[in-house]
Every structure is written in structure tokens, then in C-alpha cells.
Design an enzyme around this catalytic site. Structure first.
Site, PDB file in Angstrom:
ATOM      1  N   CYS A  11      -4.175  -1.479  -2.407  1.00  0.00           N
ATOM      2  CA  CYS A  11      -4.286   0.058  -2.392  1.00  0.00           C
ATOM      3  C   CYS A  11      -5.263  -0.164  -3.781  1.00  0.00           C
ATOM      4  CB  CYS A  11      -2.957   0.708  -2.686  1.00  0.00           C
ATOM      5  SG  CYS A  11      -2.910   2.227  -3.345  1.00  0.00           S
ATOM      6  N   ASP A  65       0.795  -1.329  -0.221  1.00  0.00           N
ATOM      7  CA  ASP A  65       0.063  -0.183   0.190  1.00  0.00           C
ATOM      8  C   ASP A  65       0.827   1.151  -0.123  1.00  0.00           C
ATOM      9  OD1 ASP A  65      -2.301   1.619   0.093  1.00  0.00           O
ATOM     10  OD2 ASP A  65      -2.284   1.804   2.198  1.00  0.00           O
ATOM     11  N   SER A  66       0.271   2.339  -0.357  1.00  0.00           N
ATOM     12  CA  SER A  66       0.947   3.689  -0.266  1.00  0.00           C
ATOM     13  C   SER A  66       1.461   4.060   1.074  1.00  0.00           C
ATOM     14  CB  SER A  66       0.317   4.839  -0.845  1.00  0.00           C
ATOM     15  OG  SER A  66      -0.866   4.920  -0.086  1.00  0.00           O
ATOM     16  N   GLU A  82      -2.686   9.318   7.728  1.00  0.00           N
ATOM     17  CA  GLU A  82      -1.248   8.738   7.904  1.00  0.00           C
ATOM     18  C   GLU A  82      -0.647   9.849   8.990  1.00  0.00           C
ATOM     19  OE1 GLU A  82       0.907   6.928   6.086  1.00  0.00           O
ATOM     20  OE2 GLU A  82      -1.005   5.829   5.392  1.00  0.00           O
ATOM     21  N   CYS A  95     -11.063   2.575  -0.534  1.00  0.00           N
ATOM     22  CA  CYS A  95      -9.884   3.008  -0.347  1.00  0.00           C
ATOM     23  C   CYS A  95      -9.308   2.049   1.242  1.00  0.00           C
ATOM     24  CB  CYS A  95      -9.449   4.395  -0.065  1.00  0.00           C
ATOM     25  SG  CYS A  95      -7.952   4.932   0.792  1.00  0.00           S
ATOM     26  N   HIS A 123      -7.763   2.592   3.336  1.00  0.00           N
ATOM     27  CA  HIS A 123      -7.403   3.221   4.782  1.00  0.00           C
ATOM     28  C   HIS A 123      -8.783   3.581   5.236  1.00  0.00           C
ATOM     29  CE1 HIS A 123      -3.446   4.576   3.028  1.00  0.00           C
ATOM     30  NE2 HIS A 123      -3.219   5.257   4.293  1.00  0.00           N
TER      31      HIS A 123
HETATM   32  N1  DGL Z   1      -4.878   2.918   0.721  1.00  0.00           N
HETATM   33  C1  DGL Z   1      -4.893   3.637  -0.595  1.00  0.00           C
HETATM   34  C2  DGL Z   1      -6.165   3.329  -1.417  1.00  0.00           C
HETATM   35  O1  DGL Z   1      -6.629   2.252  -1.302  1.00  0.00           O
HETATM   36  C3  DGL Z   1      -4.438   4.977  -0.418  1.00  0.00           C
HETATM   37  C4  DGL Z   1      -4.202   5.719  -1.501  1.00  0.00           C
HETATM   38  C5  DGL Z   1      -3.500   6.836  -1.271  1.00  0.00           C
HETATM   39  O2  DGL Z   1      -2.360   6.932  -0.961  1.00  0.00           O
HETATM   40  O3  DGL Z   1      -3.877   8.146  -1.541  1.00  0.00           O
HETATM   41  O4  DGL Z   1      -6.665   4.032  -2.295  1.00  0.00           O
END
Ligand code: DGL
Length: 269
Positions: A70, A7-8, A162, A194, A196
Site C-alpha cells: 500500500c 493493504d487497505s 473497492e 497505488c 489498486h
Molecule cells: N492500495 C493503496 C495504495 O497503494 C490504496 C490506498 C487507499 O486505501 O486509499 O495506496
């Protein structure tokens, strides 16, 4: 042996947690590209380059199979990666399809023509890049007809999570839900598009009301991973369980420990 989860940032931990519960014997290598998060405000080319770099790192760590936990990377980069980049002995899978199969009441691999389904009005909450890609609507159109989708790009929520600023994240969730409700007053289902957002699931549910069914991906992706590994046991790599980040390992470990309520120790990727 290990499977890679990317993931990011910290959102993919929601998928990791469900995958660990579903497959307790299986070690995972988790990679958070924290130095470049959030991805949701980047261009598709940028997301493609960053995702390829991160997945390369997971291949180097001994993973033959990587889950893009992600949506932004799954929506903006996965198809291009699968068509032109992934080596033939490796696999990269996304998080979109299991969710859409659940929403459209399909079993894995049911490729029959699109048909009417129970949900009619679906609210999609996702990052700006995921919303702009229209990947969700495209995948849905392969499987269902007559579903009205209203998408809300939830700017700021990933950054707030974050940063560990849950008060700001909650205020942003409320305002994004209100904005969605102005366009679609009575959705019957909501997608947390998402990884998150499950960290804010109770805020989404409270703002939407109890009657709205909220779909989140973690358990669905874990089930589909278990199913995939049953069919492809050869895709287990050689890596060992660890947590990698491109950001500051101490800071990322603190946040991850706070979210999962158990000690997580990241190391530099
Ligand atoms: N968890 C990522 C997603 O599902 C986050 C994306 C982001 O870094 O903006 O889209």
C-alpha cells in the site's frame, strides 16, 4: 512459514499475485483492512495507527516480515514505524523503493550519489495522502537529478474499485489523466503509485497513449522480496497461507475472486 502482505483493501492483491508467481513455494498471509479503506483520504496519524494495528495482526498470524503493499501506508507511516515501532526481530518493508530503483535504473542497494537518468518528465498517479506526503519525490531526489515530477491525486478511484464499479473507475482514470496532461502535456513515464491502479492499467495506458511507459509495482516488489529473502532467509515466519479482512468476508471474497479470476476466500481478521 509465511510472509505477510498488507493493504487497505484489494489493491495489494496485485502484489500478492506477482509474489506468488515469483515465489511459488512461499505461503502468504494477506490482510485487507477493508473496514477502514480507503486510506488515501485519511490523516497521516490515522494511517499510522491503522497500519500498526493491521501489521500487529499479521505478526500475530506468525509473520516476521510484512510487506506494506500500500503506497499510502508506505508513504505516510512506514518511516515512522521503522524508526519507533517495529520490534527488533520483525521487518516491515514498503513498495516505493523498488519502483524508484527501476525508474532510475539502479540495482538494489546502489547508494551512489544522485545522477542524470533517462526519464525526464514523470507523471505520478497516487492517492491524495501519498501525493501530500511527497515521499515519492523525496526518494527520487536521493537517486536522480533533473527529473520533473507532476503528481495527480486520483480521488475516488480506490473507492470505485473497492465497490466493484469499474465503469466509474474507468471514467475517473480518464479524467485524472486529462487533469495531469493539462499540467504536463507529454510525460515520458507514468507511475501507478497505488497498488489498486494496476487493476486499471489498460485504462491508464489507453488514456496516456502507447508512447508513455507505465511503471507498476507488482513485479518489481516481487523481485525485491525474492532478493530480500535470499539475503534474510531467517525472516520467514511460522504462519500459514490465508486471507484476512476487517470487512465483510463474503463481499471481499467476491471482489477478490472477480479481480484475480480464481477463487479467493477471506476470513474475518
Ligand atoms: N492500495 C493503496 C495504495 O497503494 C490504496 C490506498 C487507499 O486505501 O486509499 O495506496
Amino acid at each position: 512459514m509465511a510472509v505477510g502482505i498488507f493493504d487497505s483493501g484489494l489493491g495489494g492483491l496485485t502484489v500478492l499475485q506477482a509474489a506468488e508467481a515469483r515465489l511459488p513455494e512461499l505461503p502468504f498471509v494477506y490482510l485487507a483492512d477493508s473496514a477502514h479503506a480507503p486510506y488515501g483520504v485519511r490523516t497521516a496519524d490515522d494511517i499510522f495507527d491503522l497500519t500498526c494495528a493491521a501489521v500487529t495482526r499479521l505478526f500475530e498470524a506468525g509473520c516476521n516480515l510484512v510487506i506494506l503493499a500500500c503506497n499510502t501506508a508506505s508513504a505516510a507511516a512506514l518511516r515512522r514505524m521503522q524508526e519507533s515501532w517495529v520490534p527488533s526481530d520483525k521487518r516491515v518493508l514498503g513498495v516505493f523503493v523498488p519502483l524508484i530503483e527501476a525508474l532510475t535504473e539502479r540495482q538494489w542497494g546502489d547508494n551512489s550519489p544522485p545522477r542524470e537518468v533517462n526519464v525526464k518528465h514523470v507523471a505520478l498517479f497516487a492517492t491524495p495522502a501519498t501525493v501530500a506526503s511527497r515521499a515519492f519525490q523525496r526518494e527520487l531526489a536521493f537517486r536522480a537529478i533533473g527529473v520533473d515530477v507532476e503528481a495527480q491525486a486520483c480521488g475516488g478511484v480506490v473507492d470505485a474499485i473497492e465497490d466493484g464499479d469499474m465503469i466509474l473507475a474507468e471514467a475517473l482514470v480518464r479524467s485524472h489523466v486529462e487533469a495531469l496532461q493539462r499540467k504536463m502535456p507529454e510525460p515520458d513515464a507514468a507511475i501507478l503509485g497505488c497498488t489498486h491502479y494496476p487493476l486499471m492499467q489498460s485504462s491508464f495506458q489507453a488514456a496516456l497513449g502507447e508512447e508513455v511507459r507505465v511503471f507498476s509495482q507488482a513485479a518489481l516488489v516481487a523481485d525485491s522480496l525474492a532478493d530480500y529473502l535470499d539475503r534474510h532467509p531467517d525472516m520467514l515466519g511460522t504462519g500459514e497461507r490465508c486471507f484476512l479482512t476487517t470487512g465483510d468476508p463474503r463481499r471481499v471474497s467476491d471482489r477478490a475472486t472477480q479481480f484475480l479470476r480464481r477463487q479467493i476466500v477471506f476470513q474475518s481478521a
